[in-house]
Design a protein around this motif. Structure first.
Motif, PDB file in Angstrom:
ATOM      1  N   TYR A  49       0.839  -1.195   0.000  1.00 43.27           N
ATOM      2  CA  TYR A  49       0.000   0.000   0.000  1.00 43.27           C
ATOM      3  C   TYR A  49       0.872   1.242   0.000  1.00 43.27           C
ATOM      4  N   ALA A  58      -3.554   0.628  -3.388  1.00 46.59           N
ATOM      5  CA  ALA A  58      -3.191  -0.757  -3.098  1.00 46.59           C
ATOM      6  C   ALA A  58      -2.534  -1.300  -4.354  1.00 46.59           C
ATOM      7  N   ASP A  94      -2.469  -2.735   5.141  1.00 47.01           N
ATOM      8  CA  ASP A  94      -3.500  -1.755   4.833  1.00 47.01           C
ATOM      9  C   ASP A  94      -3.633  -0.810   6.028  1.00 47.01           C
TER      10      ASP A  94
END
Length: 103
Positions: A49, A58, A94
């Motif tokens: 990311y 992403a 993430d």
């Protein structure tokens, strides 16, 4: 020192849907703009990311093979240069609250 050459395939109907290709290997990475689309990570692929200009991206490999795994970060760095944000920090997880890493 060898340098990979990367190419970019773009979708004219979706400016966030780029695919980074290595000219010299089989490496392919799909780009997602997380603020504009859903992303469901594939547990068989590598996901990284990065933030660029307040937009979260992403990056997910496509059919990754072991010998190409080491080139993923350099391909993302190339993409960051391409979008004029070379200082993009590449993150392993993430960063959005409530998101979990696929195991």
């Amino acid at each position: 020192m060898d340098y990979n050459v990367y190419l970019l395939a773009t979708d004219p109907n979706n400016p966030c849907r780029d695919i980074i290709h290595s000219r010299d290997t089989r490496l392919k990475i799909r780009v997602f703009c997380l603020s504009e689309e859903q992303f469901n990570p594939d547990s068989n692929e590598i996901q990284l990311y990065g933030y660029a200009q307040k937009k979260l991206y992403a990056f997910e490999t496509i059919n990754i093979v072991a010998e190409d795994a080491l080139d993923v970060v350099s391909a993302i760095q190339w993409y960051a240069e391409y979008i004029d944000f070379p200082e993009m920090e590449i993150l392993p997880d993430d960063p959005r609250p409530g998101q979990h890493v696929a195991m």
